[in-house]
Write a protein that holds these residues in place. Structure first.
Motif, short mmCIF file in Angstrom:
data_model
loop_
_atom_site.label_atom_id
_atom_site.label_comp_id
_atom_site.label_asym_id
_atom_site.label_seq_id
_atom_site.Cartn_x
_atom_site.Cartn_y
_atom_site.Cartn_z
N UNK A 76 0.83 -1.20 0.00
CA UNK A 76 0.00 0.00 0.00
C UNK A 76 0.87 1.26 0.00
N UNK A 77 0.33 2.32 -0.55
CA UNK A 77 0.91 3.65 -0.40
C UNK A 77 0.05 4.43 0.59
N UNK A 78 0.71 5.18 1.47
CA UNK A 78 0.02 5.83 2.57
C UNK A 78 0.31 7.32 2.58
N UNK A 79 -0.61 8.06 3.21
CA UNK A 79 -0.39 9.48 3.51
C UNK A 79 -0.60 9.67 5.00
N UNK A 80 0.43 10.22 5.66
CA UNK A 80 0.35 10.40 7.10
C UNK A 80 1.45 11.33 7.58
N UNK A 81 1.17 12.15 8.60
CA UNK A 81 2.23 12.96 9.20
C UNK A 81 3.07 12.17 10.20
N UNK A 82 2.67 10.93 10.50
CA UNK A 82 3.35 10.12 11.51
C UNK A 82 4.69 9.60 10.99
N UNK A 83 5.51 9.15 11.90
CA UNK A 83 6.79 8.54 11.55
C UNK A 83 6.55 7.07 11.17
N UNK A 84 7.50 6.44 10.46
CA UNK A 84 7.35 5.02 10.14
C UNK A 84 7.17 4.14 11.37
#
Length: 307
Positions: A76-84
């Motif tokens: 999957x490709x994701x969008x998030x401000x979080x760290x890995x």
């Protein structure tokens, strides 16, 4: 090649052959990743663990994937401000789930052929709990990508409770109904693999598309016999074995219907395995238009390799 969507992270199924090596070779983001299995009961499988890492639409690895592995379910490709590491910690809560019987089962949510069915089955609260720190997820399709966005709860307040360790989320009847197309596809695939092993000689005159179409048709007829519920893997395999080696439509036979009324579906299919591999004494209700006769369907009885 399909255009890549906006993305900040990748969830990569690194167990797929050659994929981890190519990622390390091509992606500038490969030096910082989180193994999803780290710190879980699956830690001994760390070498095949899915990976969470940063990425971007200009990542050479993504362009290699789209050019060289366009049909591969790589993740999957994701969008998030979080760290890995924060994303990996969130997804570890979803590695396994409970089926309706309370059995713990693996949840391959990172498979783009699986996740859309679950996202469609989630209610508003479940949807937000699965997304957690994500704002969007992109699933590869045959024509590009399908994007799912995080939906905020319509009622006041923000969902902040901490997710328990897996397995905690359980499938209910609503989920099962929504997921039936996914289960049907997996059942067709599993049955095809088994028939190729157990009755390959009876299928040699058909191409792969023809084999799958006939298995799908047989499973749909068996589902109708089963009151609309998908049959078990064993029931599907037994019914399809009869259909491809003895009689394309055994459910139309009076003797099969009599046994079905008397013994039920599971027992009838078990009993009728004695008639597989061309051992029926007649061809009543065999439709050669549904399954064209090959040399293996000659009138002379032919012993199967797995009687």
């Amino acid at each position: 090649m399909s255009a890549l969507p906006s993305c900040t992270h990748i969830l990569l199924d690194a167990a797929l052959p050659d994929l981890r090596e190519q990622w390390y070779r091509r992606s500038p983001y490969c030096t910082a990743s989180e193994a999803l299995y780290a710190g879980t009961p699956f830690a001994h499988l760390i070498e095949v663990s899915p990976l969470v890492a940063r990425t971007a639409p200009d990542d050479p690895f993504l362009h290699w994937l789209m050019a060289e592995r366009p049909s591969l379910n790589w993740g999957l490709l994701l969008e998030s401000p979080a760290t890995p590491d924060a994303l990996a910690a969130h997804f570890r809560h979803w590695l396994t789930i409970l089926d309706q019987q309370g059995n713990e089962v693996i949840f391959r949510f990172y498979d783009p052929d699986v996740l859309p069915y679950f996202l469609g089955a989630f209610d508003e609260r479940e949807h937000q709990r699965w997304f957690g720190p994500l704002s969007a997820v992109h699933c590869r399709t045959d024509t590009g990508f399908t994007t799912w966005h995080r939906v905020e709860l319509s009622r006041e307040g923000v969902l902040t409770e901490r997710l328990p360790p897996p397995p905690w989320w359980k499938l209910n009847a609503r989920h099962q109904q929504a997921l039936q197309p996914l289960y049907r596809r997996e059942l067709i695939h599993d049955t095809r693999q088994r028939l190729l092993l157990e009755a390959g000689a009876w299928l040699m005159h058909l191409d792969g598309v023809g084999v799958e179409a006939r298995i799908a048709d047989a499973i749909d007829r068996l589902t109708a016999l089963n009151g609309g519920a998908l049959p078990s893997r064993e029931e599907a395999a037994r019914f399809c074995l009869l259909a491809v080696t003895s009689c394309s439509h055994p459910e139309r036979r009076d003797d099969f219907q009599h046994d079905l009324a008397r013994h039920g579906l599971t027992a009838t299919l078990a009993n009728w395995q004695a008639h597989a591999y061309g051992k029926l004494s007649d061809r009543l209700h065999h439709d050669p238009a549904w399954l064209p006769d090959g040399p293996q369907m000659a009138p002379v009885p032919r012993e199967g390799t797995h009687p």
